[in-house]
Design an enzyme around this catalytic site. Structure first.
Site, PDB file in Angstrom:
ATOM      1  N   CYS A  99       0.892  -1.155   0.000  1.00 38.83           N
ATOM      2  CA  CYS A  99       0.000   0.000   0.000  1.00 38.83           C
ATOM      3  C   CYS A  99       0.932   1.205   0.000  1.00 38.83           C
ATOM      4  CB  CYS A  99      -0.973  -0.028   1.176  1.00 38.83           C
ATOM      5  SG  CYS A  99      -0.233  -0.056   2.823  1.00 38.83           S
ATOM      6  N   HIS A 125      15.007 -15.310   9.933  1.00 38.11           N
ATOM      7  CA  HIS A 125      14.731 -15.321  11.373  1.00 38.11           C
ATOM      8  C   HIS A 125      13.254 -15.448  11.724  1.00 38.11           C
ATOM      9  CE1 HIS A 125      18.782 -13.159  12.458  1.00 38.11           C
ATOM     10  NE2 HIS A 125      18.941 -14.240  11.715  1.00 38.11           N
TER      11      HIS A 125
HETATM   12  C1  RB5 Z   1      -3.917   5.276   1.014  1.00 40.02           C
HETATM   13  O1  RB5 Z   1      -3.922   6.637   0.836  1.00 40.02           O
HETATM   14  C2  RB5 Z   1      -2.992   4.875   2.156  1.00 40.02           C
HETATM   15  O2  RB5 Z   1      -3.547   5.230   3.367  1.00 40.02           O
HETATM   16  C3  RB5 Z   1      -2.717   3.405   2.107  1.00 40.02           C
HETATM   17  O3  RB5 Z   1      -2.143   3.086   0.872  1.00 40.02           O
HETATM   18  C4  RB5 Z   1      -1.770   2.854   3.142  1.00 40.02           C
HETATM   19  O4  RB5 Z   1      -0.590   3.574   3.221  1.00 40.02           O
HETATM   20  C5  RB5 Z   1      -2.351   2.548   4.456  1.00 40.02           C
HETATM   21  O5  RB5 Z   1      -1.702   2.034   5.371  1.00 40.02           O
END
Ligand code: RB5
Length: 146
Positions: free
Chosen positions: A67, A100
């Site tokens: 993300c 690990h």
């Molecule tokens: C999205 O904007 C962002 O919050 C997501 O990709 C991530 O970093 C969340 O943990």
């Protein structure tokens, strides 16, 4: 158990996911893409729950998730008992978490690392073995809550 690599991201990791998929395909790795499929905003739990559940149930051994920060997706994945998702930023951390922690999901911050580094991390993740030994009982204790 399938050797297929499961891969998923939200919009924050989408471009990195597409790059990693291209690299996996070009090197002949089998993979399954859990989405997302474009840069429109999505909720990362909707993508990561199905992927982590499939690792948890033994449908595949390894996952790669992204993300923006790598945190949200790792938090979701680590809800599953048999999942050990590690948020990594470089190849050394990645090697260590295989050796690990026997990590079975690599989490990467799509907005903070470049593509070349991420691909190097993926290759290290795939090719590094768990060391076992003194690390085994520690890993077995991860799932124990008080
Ligand atoms: C999205 O904007 C962002 O919050 C997501 O990709 C991530 O970093 C969340 O943990």
């Amino acid at each position: 158990m399938s050797e297929k690599i499961l891969i998923g991201s939200d919009h924050g990791g989408f471009l990195l996911k597409q790059y990693i998929i291209k690299q996996l395909a070009s090197e002949g790795y089998e993979y399954q893409d859990y989405g997302c499929y474009d840069q429109n905003s999505v909720d990362y739990p909707d993508i990561i729950h199905p992927l982590a559940s499939d690792i948890n149930n033994g449908k595949a051994k390894m996952g790669i998730i992204m993300c923006g920060s790598g945190n949200g997706v790792a938090m979701v994945a680590n809800k599953y008992k048999n999942v050990r998702a590690a948020l990594c930023w470089d190849a050394t951390q990645t090697a260590l978490t295989r050796q690990h922690n026997n990590a079975n999901i690599l989490s990467m911050p799509g907005r903070f690392i470049d593509f070349d580094r991420a691909w190097e991390m993926v290759k290290v993740f795939i090719s590094t073995e768990f060391e076992g030994g003194r690390h085994l009982q520690r890993v077995e204790k991860i799932g124990k809550t008080l």
